[in-house]
Scaffold this motif. Structure first.
Motif, PDB file in Angstrom:
ATOM      1  N   LEU A 136       1.027  -1.013  -0.434  1.00  0.00           N
ATOM      2  CA  LEU A 136       0.431  -0.046   0.390  1.00  0.00           C
ATOM      3  C   LEU A 136       0.635   1.180   0.256  1.00  0.00           C
ATOM      4  CD1 LEU A 136      -2.527  -0.635   3.044  1.00  0.00           C
ATOM      5  CD2 LEU A 136      -3.212  -0.891   0.583  1.00  0.00           C
ATOM      6  N   GLY A 137       2.181   1.080   0.279  1.00  0.00           N
ATOM      7  CA  GLY A 137       3.174   2.363   0.720  1.00  0.00           C
ATOM      8  C   GLY A 137       2.991   2.469   2.393  1.00  0.00           C
ATOM      9  N   GLY A 138       3.885   3.460   2.769  1.00  0.00           N
ATOM     10  CA  GLY A 138       3.880   4.234   4.073  1.00  0.00           C
ATOM     11  C   GLY A 138       2.698   4.264   4.777  1.00  0.00           C
ATOM     12  N   ARG A 139       2.350   5.461   3.570  1.00  0.00           N
ATOM     13  CA  ARG A 139       1.221   6.713   4.273  1.00  0.00           C
ATOM     14  C   ARG A 139      -0.412   5.842   3.770  1.00  0.00           C
ATOM     15  NH1 ARG A 139       0.747  12.519   1.907  1.00  0.00           N
ATOM     16  NH2 ARG A 139       2.520  12.365   2.110  1.00  0.00           N
ATOM     17  N   GLU A 140      -0.317   4.777   3.591  1.00  0.00           N
ATOM     18  CA  GLU A 140      -2.023   4.635   3.340  1.00  0.00           C
ATOM     19  C   GLU A 140      -1.756   2.968   4.932  1.00  0.00           C
ATOM     20  OE1 GLU A 140      -5.508   3.150   2.654  1.00  0.00           O
ATOM     21  OE2 GLU A 140      -4.541   4.985   2.154  1.00  0.00           O
ATOM     22  N   ALA A 141      -0.451   2.411   4.545  1.00  0.00           N
ATOM     23  CA  ALA A 141      -0.529   1.557   5.592  1.00  0.00           C
ATOM     24  C   ALA A 141      -0.891   2.304   6.950  1.00  0.00           C
ATOM     25  CB  ALA A 141       0.893   0.896   5.309  1.00  0.00           C
ATOM     26  N   LEU A 142       0.093   2.862   7.424  1.00  0.00           N
ATOM     27  CA  LEU A 142       0.001   3.794   8.294  1.00  0.00           C
ATOM     28  C   LEU A 142      -1.648   4.508   8.776  1.00  0.00           C
ATOM     29  CD1 LEU A 142       3.417   5.375   8.458  1.00  0.00           C
ATOM     30  CD2 LEU A 142       2.051   3.567   9.816  1.00  0.00           C
ATOM     31  N   ALA A 143      -2.084   5.325   7.950  1.00  0.00           N
ATOM     32  CA  ALA A 143      -3.492   5.508   8.007  1.00  0.00           C
ATOM     33  C   ALA A 143      -4.419   4.239   8.349  1.00  0.00           C
ATOM     34  CB  ALA A 143      -3.638   6.247   6.527  1.00  0.00           C
ATOM     35  N   ARG A 144      -4.418   3.089   7.756  1.00  0.00           N
ATOM     36  CA  ARG A 144      -4.811   1.988   8.086  1.00  0.00           C
ATOM     37  C   ARG A 144      -5.136   2.450   9.958  1.00  0.00           C
ATOM     38  NH1 ARG A 144      -6.059  -1.540   3.020  1.00  0.00           N
ATOM     39  NH2 ARG A 144      -6.622  -0.135   1.578  1.00  0.00           N
ATOM     40  N   GLN A 145      -3.720   2.222  10.146  1.00  0.00           N
ATOM     41  CA  GLN A 145      -3.565   1.959  12.097  1.00  0.00           C
ATOM     42  C   GLN A 145      -4.137   3.381  12.381  1.00  0.00           C
ATOM     43  OE1 GLN A 145      -0.107   0.111  12.507  1.00  0.00           O
ATOM     44  NE2 GLN A 145       0.109  -0.678  10.546  1.00  0.00           N
ATOM     45  N   GLY A 146      -4.547   4.049  11.965  1.00  0.00           N
ATOM     46  CA  GLY A 146      -5.110   5.440  12.943  1.00  0.00           C
ATOM     47  C   GLY A 146      -3.758   6.365  12.832  1.00  0.00           C
ATOM     48  N   VAL A 147      -2.842   6.199  12.305  1.00  0.00           N
ATOM     49  CA  VAL A 147      -1.603   7.404  12.309  1.00  0.00           C
ATOM     50  C   VAL A 147      -1.526   7.757  10.778  1.00  0.00           C
ATOM     51  CG1 VAL A 147       0.812   6.647  12.867  1.00  0.00           C
ATOM     52  CG2 VAL A 147      -0.231   5.102  14.223  1.00  0.00           C
ATOM     53  N   GLU A 148      -1.281   9.505  11.196  1.00  0.00           N
ATOM     54  CA  GLU A 148      -0.737  10.023  10.499  1.00  0.00           C
ATOM     55  C   GLU A 148       0.589   9.892  10.016  1.00  0.00           C
ATOM     56  OE1 GLU A 148      -2.112  14.544   8.516  1.00  0.00           O
ATOM     57  OE2 GLU A 148      -3.589  13.219   9.698  1.00  0.00           O
ATOM     58  N   PHE A 149       1.539   9.836   9.021  1.00  0.00           N
ATOM     59  CA  PHE A 149       2.666  10.169   9.009  1.00  0.00           C
ATOM     60  C   PHE A 149       3.308  10.770   7.544  1.00  0.00           C
ATOM     61  CE2 PHE A 149       6.587   7.715   8.589  1.00  0.00           C
ATOM     62  CZ  PHE A 149       7.710   8.765   9.201  1.00  0.00           C
ATOM     63  N   ASP A 150       3.811  10.837   6.971  1.00  0.00           N
ATOM     64  CA  ASP A 150       4.644  11.013   5.862  1.00  0.00           C
ATOM     65  C   ASP A 150       5.679  10.579   4.925  1.00  0.00           C
ATOM     66  OD1 ASP A 150       4.644  12.932   2.842  1.00  0.00           O
ATOM     67  OD2 ASP A 150       5.517  14.185   4.242  1.00  0.00           O
ATOM     68  N   SER A 151       5.128   9.070   5.212  1.00  0.00           N
ATOM     69  CA  SER A 151       6.334   8.476   4.696  1.00  0.00           C
ATOM     70  C   SER A 151       5.987   8.579   2.685  1.00  0.00           C
ATOM     71  CB  SER A 151       6.064   6.790   4.922  1.00  0.00           C
ATOM     72  OG  SER A 151       6.920   6.498   4.068  1.00  0.00           O
ATOM     73  N   GLY A 152       7.359   7.943   2.712  1.00  0.00           N
ATOM     74  CA  GLY A 152       8.269   8.377   1.393  1.00  0.00           C
ATOM     75  C   GLY A 152       8.328   6.789   0.758  1.00  0.00           C
ATOM     76  N   MET A 153       7.944   5.904   1.028  1.00  0.00           N
ATOM     77  CA  MET A 153       7.346   4.853   1.059  1.00  0.00           C
ATOM     78  C   MET A 153       6.041   4.414   0.119  1.00  0.00           C
ATOM     79  SD  MET A 153       8.264   1.286   0.945  1.00  0.00           S
ATOM     80  CE  MET A 153       8.099  -0.353   0.306  1.00  0.00           C
ATOM     81  N   PRO A 154       6.762   4.090  -1.675  1.00  0.00           N
ATOM     82  CA  PRO A 154       5.279   4.130  -2.667  1.00  0.00           C
ATOM     83  C   PRO A 154       5.114   3.060  -2.160  1.00  0.00           C
ATOM     84  CG  PRO A 154       7.296   3.807  -3.593  1.00  0.00           C
ATOM     85  CD  PRO A 154       7.674   4.193  -2.136  1.00  0.00           C
ATOM     86  N   GLY A 155       3.433   2.567  -2.382  1.00  0.00           N
ATOM     87  CA  GLY A 155       2.884   1.614  -2.830  1.00  0.00           C
ATOM     88  C   GLY A 155       3.088   0.973  -3.739  1.00  0.00           C
ATOM     89  N   PHE A 156       3.742  -0.741  -3.842  1.00  0.00           N
ATOM     90  CA  PHE A 156       3.983  -1.346  -4.987  1.00  0.00           C
ATOM     91  C   PHE A 156       2.905  -2.445  -5.098  1.00  0.00           C
ATOM     92  CE2 PHE A 156       8.485   0.345  -3.842  1.00  0.00           C
ATOM     93  CZ  PHE A 156       8.949  -0.083  -4.940  1.00  0.00           C
ATOM     94  N   GLY A 157       1.981  -2.497  -4.421  1.00  0.00           N
ATOM     95  CA  GLY A 157       0.655  -2.747  -5.224  1.00  0.00           C
ATOM     96  C   GLY A 157       0.291  -3.294  -7.159  1.00  0.00           C
ATOM     97  N   ASP A 158       0.063  -2.069  -7.251  1.00  0.00           N
ATOM     98  CA  ASP A 158       0.561  -2.129  -9.264  1.00  0.00           C
ATOM     99  C   ASP A 158       1.459  -2.683  -9.798  1.00  0.00           C
ATOM    100  OD1 ASP A 158      -2.578  -0.619  -8.210  1.00  0.00           O
ATOM    101  OD2 ASP A 158      -1.701   1.034  -8.491  1.00  0.00           O
ATOM    102  N   VAL A 159       2.227  -2.553  -8.762  1.00  0.00           N
ATOM    103  CA  VAL A 159       3.585  -3.302  -9.481  1.00  0.00           C
ATOM    104  C   VAL A 159       3.958  -5.285  -9.049  1.00  0.00           C
ATOM    105  CG1 VAL A 159       6.004  -2.700  -9.955  1.00  0.00           C
ATOM    106  CG2 VAL A 159       4.809  -1.379  -9.483  1.00  0.00           C
ATOM    107  N   LEU A 160       3.844  -5.266  -7.715  1.00  0.00           N
ATOM    108  CA  LEU A 160       4.107  -6.534  -7.893  1.00  0.00           C
ATOM    109  C   LEU A 160       2.967  -7.305  -7.554  1.00  0.00           C
ATOM    110  CD1 LEU A 160       7.034  -5.327  -5.524  1.00  0.00           C
ATOM    111  CD2 LEU A 160       7.314  -6.519  -7.969  1.00  0.00           C
TER     112      LEU A 160
END
Length: 170
Positions: free
Chosen positions: A109-133
């Motif tokens: 999902l990428g860092g921002r989305e994965a953490l948002a699902r846990q209720g954490v707001e964080f500007d992560s630079g980690m992109p999601g790879f769900g559309d690539v892998l």
């Protein structure tokens, strides 16, 4: 003994301990933990392709996390944009502090989305790879990373994964 080694040991030793007459009980015992797990909680497959994971890591992850899993310099200090650089995935980083589910979701999902699902707001630079892998490819990459850790880190991470699964991924 690592998580994968432990699974292999259990797969070999448990049927012997139960005896041939207990084969049906062994199957029920083997499948019981999975039956209790929420199907929405991603779980590392029983078989993984570490060689493919290593190749996929080199293609998709090494540019940020390093060819030797070493991460970017000063990975604990935010950059000019306020984002943390890519952390190492070797034993010097914190990857092994997280359960499999978290590592999978962070990658997919990428860092921002994965953490948002846990209720954490964080500007992560980690992109999601769900559309690539594919999910399987993500698991293979994670298995490769885990295969490089010393026993202590693998054991600690396996305990966190087991606790997370027992908690239903919450």
């Amino acid at each position: 003994m690592g998580a994968l080694d432990m699974k292999a040991w259990v797969m070999i030793a448990a049927p012997v301990a139960l005896g041939l007459a207990g084969a049906g009980a062994w199957l029920a015992l083997r499948d019981a933990p999975q039956a209790a797990i929420d199907p929405a909680v991603p779980v590392m497959p029983a078989t993984v392709d570490i060689a493919q994971g290593e190749a996929l890591y080199a293609q998709n992850c090494a540019a940020c996390h390093g060819a030797n899993l070493e991460g970017q310099p000063d990975w604990r200090t935010p950059d000019a944009d306020g984002r943390l650089p890519a952390p190492p995935h070797d034993e010097t980083g914190h990857t092994w502090h997280h359960p499999d589910r978290m590592l999978f979701e962070y990658t997919k999902l990428g860092g921002r989305e994965a953490l948002a699902r846990q209720g954490v707001e964080f500007d992560s630079g980690m992109p999601g790879f769900g559309d690539v892998l594919t999910d399987r490819e993500i698991w293979n990459i994670l298995a490769y990373i885990q295969s490089t850790w010393p026993e202590r880190e693998r054991a600690a991470q396996a305990e966190r994964t087991a606790a997370d699964l027992a908690n239903g991924g919450n």
